[in-house]
Write an enzyme that holds these catalytic residues in place. Structure first.
Site, PDB file in Angstrom:
ATOM      1  N   GLU A   1       0.809  -1.227   0.000  1.00 34.73           N
ATOM      2  CA  GLU A   1       0.000   0.000   0.000  1.00 34.73           C
ATOM      3  C   GLU A   1       0.836   1.269   0.000  1.00 34.73           C
ATOM      4  OE1 GLU A   1      -2.712  -0.174   3.274  1.00 34.73           O
ATOM      5  OE2 GLU A   1      -3.925  -1.715   2.346  1.00 34.73           O
TER       6      GLU A   1
ATOM      7  N   GLU B   1      -5.307  -8.679   0.975  1.00 36.59           N
ATOM      8  CA  GLU B   1      -5.964  -8.382   2.251  1.00 36.59           C
ATOM      9  C   GLU B   1      -7.444  -8.161   2.012  1.00 36.59           C
ATOM     10  OE1 GLU B   1      -4.348  -5.087   4.558  1.00 36.59           O
ATOM     11  OE2 GLU B   1      -2.306  -5.731   4.142  1.00 36.59           O
TER      12      GLU B   1
HETATM   13  C1  BGP Z   1      -4.232  -2.027   5.611  1.00 29.02           C
HETATM   14  C2  BGP Z   1      -2.868  -2.425   6.098  1.00 29.02           C
HETATM   15  C3  BGP Z   1      -2.880  -3.435   7.187  1.00 29.02           C
HETATM   16  C4  BGP Z   1      -4.028  -3.324   8.158  1.00 29.02           C
HETATM   17  C5  BGP Z   1      -5.345  -2.984   7.503  1.00 29.02           C
HETATM   18  C6  BGP Z   1      -6.443  -2.596   8.446  1.00 29.02           C
HETATM   19  O1  BGP Z   1      -4.197  -0.730   5.134  1.00 29.02           O
HETATM   20  O2  BGP Z   1      -2.094  -2.946   5.042  1.00 29.02           O
HETATM   21  O3  BGP Z   1      -1.616  -3.436   7.788  1.00 29.02           O
HETATM   22  O4  BGP Z   1      -3.728  -2.614   9.274  1.00 29.02           O
HETATM   23  O5  BGP Z   1      -5.227  -1.968   6.562  1.00 29.02           O
HETATM   24  O6  BGP Z   1      -6.345  -1.248   8.773  1.00 29.02           O
HETATM   25  P1  BGP Z   1      -6.581  -0.689  10.216  1.00 29.02           P
HETATM   26  O7  BGP Z   1      -5.690  -1.474  11.098  1.00 29.02           O
HETATM   27  O8  BGP Z   1      -6.235   0.749  10.154  1.00 29.02           O
HETATM   28  O9  BGP Z   1      -8.017  -0.906  10.519  1.00 29.02           O
END
Ligand code: BGP
Length: 474
Positions: free
Chosen positions: A164, A378
């Site tokens: 990302e 993800e």
């Molecule tokens: C993505 C990242 C992850 C994870 C996820 C959830 O952007 O790659 O590392 O954290 O989001 O986001 P958050 O933890 O802010 O809810």
């Protein structure tokens, strides 16, 4: 009909800083997150990854749980400051050993390791030299990548350079809520170009080693955010706002790694506004010489866009670290703003739940970038999971979320989109960067009161069943 191919990679994902802990063990150097998370007010109630869920010491137990779950693949990230504690110099053999052991443990159970090189934990020593604003980082990253390819490339066949780019760049340099906490859009645009060059250089390093038969062949790509945009109405103004949004949040980040170019209209806009990015001779040729083998996409939610007047809301209105969601309207004055869609459900953190956006996003990706294999690197639901009096972790909303998104995948595969794998975010409850441990994503629960004990959630059993039937139970 069940369209999931026989070799579909049913996976789950984590990232080093969010699970490992052991932040000073075995010669590891400090990362920018080790310092940033300790700044007062930077994260929810000061949560940090010092100990996280102690995966560093419990990885064997965790891999056993993955095996029992039936995972075909596990996506993890390598912590750069474990391998190069001061960013450069000699590699740290203990850091290398940890990942080597983790990979062997996965392979012992037939789980395919998918490694991300950069999931945001830059060595602080390199931040001290200017971080991603310094073009020297391209070489530092290439050297780190090369070391990982040489050490692990005999066993790891799936590589992701960056996780990302939009998030660590825009949250770190435009919105100032990730390290290094800068609020300067011009600097963010400059950084995006340098990061793209670092990605390309790492891809070349990989291909070179494969060509020279120093390591076995595999696939290398990048994981981008997919936050599909939809105009909130059919008005020409809202449609135009959505087009600008897609240009800025989607094409600007995907095009360089997949087409070796920048979207022309936005490049012109940035050049006119900031005289950025600074593109030197040879830069574009480098980007063009390093096409990806696959596209990784991280999908959680979609965005609904409306016209934003020139004196309208700015991006700084984003608030990501509350007890629960407090996402206000945010946008770029004169171009677009993100608004709430009253017809769509939202998570407690105000993220829209919109599986249609995953399907539509994959279709747009195929239209723009052709038939490259896609991995959903993800996808998951951040929630507060209640616990029953008997101690069961009740996460039916997560099951519903995953089911609907996997149905969107099924539909995409049915229509010929080359989707090769899907990774639940996350394998285990872990640190949410700004939201602490209260925002849970795992299919495995971690008891933070009882010494980080692991416990299977309802979603774990659901996913296990789904994998067993190769998706037929959906
Ligand atoms: C993505 C990242 C992850 C994870 C996820 C959830 O952007 O790659 O590392 O954290 O989001 O986001 P958050 O933890 O802010 O809810």
């Amino acid at each position: 009909m069940n369209p999931f191919p026989d070799d579909f990679l049913w996976g789950a994902a984590t990232a080093a800083y969010q699970v490992e802990g052991a932040y000073q063990d075995d010669g590891k150097g400090l990362s920018i997150w080790d310092l940033y998370s300790h700044l007062p007010g930077a994260t929810y109630q000061g949560a940090n990854g010092d100990r996280a869920v102690d995966h560093y010491h419990r990885y064997r137990e965790d891999v056993r749980l993955m095996a029992e779950l039936g995972l075909k693949a596990y996506r993890f990230s390598i912590s750069w400051p474990r391998i190069f504690p001061s960013g450069a110099g000699e590699a740290n053999p203990q850091g290398i050993r940890f990942y080597s052991d983790l990979i062997d443990e996965l392979l012992k159970y037939g789980i395919v390791p998918v490694a991300t090189l950069y999931h945001w934990d830059l060595p602080q020593a390199l931040q001290d030299q200017g971080g991603w604003e310094n073009r020297a980082l391209i070489e530092h990253f290439a050297r780190y990548a090369k070391t990982c390819f040489e050490q692990f490339g005999d066993r790891v066949r799936h590589w992701i350079t960056f996780n990302e780019t939009i998030n660590f760049i825009m949250l770190g340099y435009r919105d100032g809520v990730h390290p290094p906490g800068v609020r300067d859009e011009k600097r963010a645009v400059e950084v995006s170009h340098i990061v793209n060059l670092a990605h390309a250089q790492a891809v070349l390093e990989y291909r070179k080693r494969v060509r020279e038969k120093k390591i076995a062949g595999g696939m290398i790509g990048i994981a981008h955010v997919l936050l599909t945009g939809f105009p909130i109405s059919e008005s020409a103004e809202d449609v135009a706002a959505c087009e600008w949004y897609e240009e800025m949040d989607f094409h600007w980040f995907y095009d360089p790694s997949l087409q070796g170019r920048y979207p022309p209209r936005l490049l012109q806009y940035y050049q006119a506004r900031f005289q950025a990015p600074t593109v030197l001779d040879g830069d574009m040729a480098l980007l063009q010489s390093a096409p990806s083998d696959f596209i990784g996409i991280n999908y959680y939610q979609s965005a609904f866009l409306a016209h934003n007047p020139a004196d309208g809301v700015g991006f700084a209105a984003i608030n990501v670290s509350g007890e629960q969601g407090t996402q206000k309207d945010s946008g770029i004055p004169g171009l677009f703003k993100r608004v709430r869609n009253p017809n769509v459900a939202y998570t407690p953190w105000d993220w829209s739940i919109y599986p249609e956006g995953l399907y539509a996003g994959m279709k747009r990706i195929r239209e723009r970038y052709g038939d490259l294999p896609i991995l959903i690197t993800e996808n998951g639901l951040g929630d507060k999971d209640p616990i029953s009096p008997e101690g069961e972790i009740l996460d039916a909303p997560r099951i519903a979320y995953l089911r609907e998104h996997l149905r969107a995948c099924q539909r995409a595969i049915d229509e010929g989109i080359p989707l090769a794998g899907y990774f639940v975010w996350s394998f285990i409850d872990l640190l949410s960067w700004l939201n602490g441990y209260q925002k849970q994503y795992g299919v495995v629960y971690v008891d933070r009161v009882r010494d980080l004990q692991r416990k299977k959630k309802q979603s774990y059993f659901w996913y296990q069943q789904l994998i067993q039937t190769n998706g037929a139970a959906l």
